[in-house]
Design a protein around this motif. Structure first.
Motif, PDB file in Angstrom:
ATOM      1  N   ASP A   1      80.485 -79.963 -18.516  1.00  7.81           N
ATOM      2  CA  ASP A   1      79.190 -80.476 -18.974  1.00  7.81           C
ATOM      3  C   ASP A   1      78.668 -79.754 -20.210  1.00  7.81           C
ATOM      4  O   ASP A   1      77.500 -79.870 -20.556  1.00  7.81           O
ATOM      5  CB  ASP A   1      78.159 -80.366 -17.846  1.00  7.81           C
ATOM      6  CG  ASP A   1      78.517 -81.239 -16.654  1.00  7.81           C
ATOM      7  OD1 ASP A   1      79.193 -82.263 -16.863  1.00  7.81           O
ATOM      8  OD2 ASP A   1      78.121 -80.902 -15.526  1.00  7.81           O
TER       9      ASP A   1
ATOM     10  N   HIS B   1      70.280 -80.801 -13.769  1.00  4.32           N
ATOM     11  CA  HIS B   1      70.419 -81.802 -14.833  1.00  4.32           C
ATOM     12  C   HIS B   1      69.349 -82.877 -14.725  1.00  4.32           C
ATOM     13  O   HIS B   1      68.788 -83.337 -15.731  1.00  4.32           O
ATOM     14  CB  HIS B   1      71.784 -82.493 -14.762  1.00  4.32           C
ATOM     15  CG  HIS B   1      72.917 -81.634 -15.204  1.00  4.32           C
ATOM     16  ND1 HIS B   1      74.184 -82.119 -15.379  1.00  4.32           N
ATOM     17  CD2 HIS B   1      72.976 -80.321 -15.507  1.00  4.32           C
ATOM     18  CE1 HIS B   1      74.983 -81.124 -15.760  1.00  4.32           C
ATOM     19  NE2 HIS B   1      74.262 -80.037 -15.838  1.00  4.32           N
TER      20      HIS B   1
ATOM     21  N   ARG C   1      73.758 -80.484 -10.456  1.00 10.45           N
ATOM     22  CA  ARG C   1      73.351 -81.861 -10.760  1.00 10.45           C
ATOM     23  C   ARG C   1      71.844 -82.049 -10.603  1.00 10.45           C
ATOM     24  O   ARG C   1      71.221 -82.785 -11.372  1.00 10.45           O
ATOM     25  CB  ARG C   1      74.115 -82.842  -9.864  1.00 10.45           C
ATOM     26  CG  ARG C   1      75.598 -82.940 -10.207  1.00 10.45           C
ATOM     27  CD  ARG C   1      76.278 -84.060  -9.445  1.00 10.45           C
ATOM     28  NE  ARG C   1      77.691 -84.167  -9.770  1.00 10.45           N
ATOM     29  CZ  ARG C   1      78.172 -84.782 -10.848  1.00 10.45           C
ATOM     30  NH1 ARG C   1      77.321 -85.359 -11.704  1.00 10.45           N
ATOM     31  NH2 ARG C   1      79.472 -84.827 -11.078  1.00 10.45           N
TER      32      ARG C   1
ATOM     33  N   PRO D   1      68.753 -80.850 -20.370  1.00 12.55           N
ATOM     34  CA  PRO D   1      69.748 -79.834 -20.708  1.00 12.55           C
ATOM     35  C   PRO D   1      69.929 -79.638 -22.210  1.00 12.55           C
ATOM     36  O   PRO D   1      70.370 -78.574 -22.646  1.00 12.55           O
ATOM     37  CB  PRO D   1      71.029 -80.356 -20.058  1.00 12.55           C
ATOM     38  CG  PRO D   1      70.824 -81.824 -19.935  1.00 12.55           C
ATOM     39  CD  PRO D   1      69.357 -82.017 -19.702  1.00 12.55           C
TER      40      PRO D   1
ATOM     41  N   LEU E   1      76.433 -81.358 -22.846  1.00 10.83           N
ATOM     42  CA  LEU E   1      75.032 -81.635 -22.515  1.00 10.83           C
ATOM     43  C   LEU E   1      74.110 -80.510 -22.959  1.00 10.83           C
ATOM     44  O   LEU E   1      72.888 -80.674 -22.939  1.00 10.83           O
ATOM     45  CB  LEU E   1      74.879 -81.844 -21.000  1.00 10.83           C
ATOM     46  CG  LEU E   1      75.682 -82.982 -20.371  1.00 10.83           C
ATOM     47  CD1 LEU E   1      75.467 -82.999 -18.858  1.00 10.83           C
ATOM     48  CD2 LEU E   1      75.284 -84.319 -20.985  1.00 10.83           C
TER      49      LEU E   1
END
Length: 311
Positions: free
Chosen positions: A90, A56, A53, A61, A93
């Motif tokens: 994810d 990110h 995280r 990303p 992303l």
């Protein structure tokens, strides 16, 4: 030989280690300029999710081309399951992701046979733009046959690669695959694949774009060499890797007595048990081939010979 160093380059990009530590004041490179290494430091008291995280939040990303996943545990070894789930969750992303390396872990962080792997089938499915996938570790590793139209490079590194994984690879539909490397390993650590499991790739029909084949790190390297010597796929290869195993004069002789190999650009046989006389025969027979005969081992008793990477 053991895996002693982290990779420094991946997918043609330098590897840059991202640290979630707020005290890290380094200027971050452009998102698409490096292969980002995400990991958890031992004893850090954080989880992979925390590092993931933080990454990110610090890096766009959507522009990332390559990811390298290092150790995902902070204390005791744990399965890679949650880390893979985070990647898949994810995936949207990362629309530009072209390359993924799972478990860039050295032996002092965790022996390759101690890595606790999981089913990695969801990774190529989640990333349709993926061109390169590398997975290290064989314990608990699983794969089911999959289809991917862009994957060009696939490598599994293990001290023991399960036959079920080899079977899944050879049953997959990978129309763009150019490079395939399998570290087969030893039976003691789960490397139970035999020649029959390799037949679909050796016959040349499964992967029409294949130009490099690596069947390495095997305790049946002589048998593999003999099969490769007659394999239809070899005629269209540019490079061949039969290194890291227990290759002896018997296997090398089979290579020389089989189909011509002079069309190859490179033949990698490093970490072998060839006599000096056989090494010279290979050099004389393949003068235009980049031939790697480094790391010669000397052990007369076949029972005492070992592959380069096992535990």
């Amino acid at each position: 030989m053991a895996v002693s160093r982290h990779i420094e380059e991946f997918h043609g990009l330098p590897v840059f280690a991202f640290y979630a530590d707020p005290g890290d004041r380094r200027e971050l490179p452009a998102a698409d300029a490096v292969a980002w290494r995400i990991s958890v430091d031992y004893g850090a008291g954080t989880e992979f999710e925390d590092s993931w995280r933080a990454f990110h939040a610090a890096v766009d990303p959507s522009a990332v081309k390559a990811l390298v996943i290092g150790p995902w545990w902070a204390e005791d070894y744990e399965p890679v399951t949650a880390t893979l789930a985070a990647l898949v969750r994810d995936a949207a992303l990362f629309p530009a992701l072209e390359a993924l390396f799972v478990a860039d872990v050295t032996f002092d962080e965790c022996e390759i046979s101690w890595l606790e792997m999981a089913d990695v089938t969801a990774l190529p499915t989640a990333f349709p733009q993926l061109a390169e996938l590398v997975v290290r570790g064989g314990t608990g590793l699983a794969l089911t046959p999959f289809r991917h139209d862009r994957l060009r490079v696939l490598r599994f590194e293990a001290g023991g690669l399960p036959s079920s994984v080899v079977e899944a690879v050879t049953a997959s539909e990978l129309s763009a695959l150019e490079r395939l490397d399998l570290w087969l390993g030893v039976d003691e650590y789960g490397g139970d694949a035999g020649l029959g499991d390799l037949a679909p790739v050796l016959d040349g029909a499964r992967f029409p774009a294949l130009r490099h084949l690596g069947l390495a790190n095997s305790e049946i390297q002589d048998e593999i060499a003999a099969a490769v010597a007659q394999a239809p796929v070899v005629a269209r290869l540019e490079s061949l890797n039969l290194s890291m195993g227990v290759l002896s004069d018997e296997g090398a002789a089979a290579l020389l007595e089989g189909q011509p190999l002079t069309h190859l650009r490179a033949l990698d046989l490093h970490h072998h048990y060839l006599t000096e006389a056989m090494q010279e025969r290979l050099r004389q027979a393949l003068p235009g081939v980049e031939l790697d005969l480094s790391d010669a081992e000397h052990e007369d008793d076949p029972e005492d010979r070992y592959v380069a990477v096992a535990e």
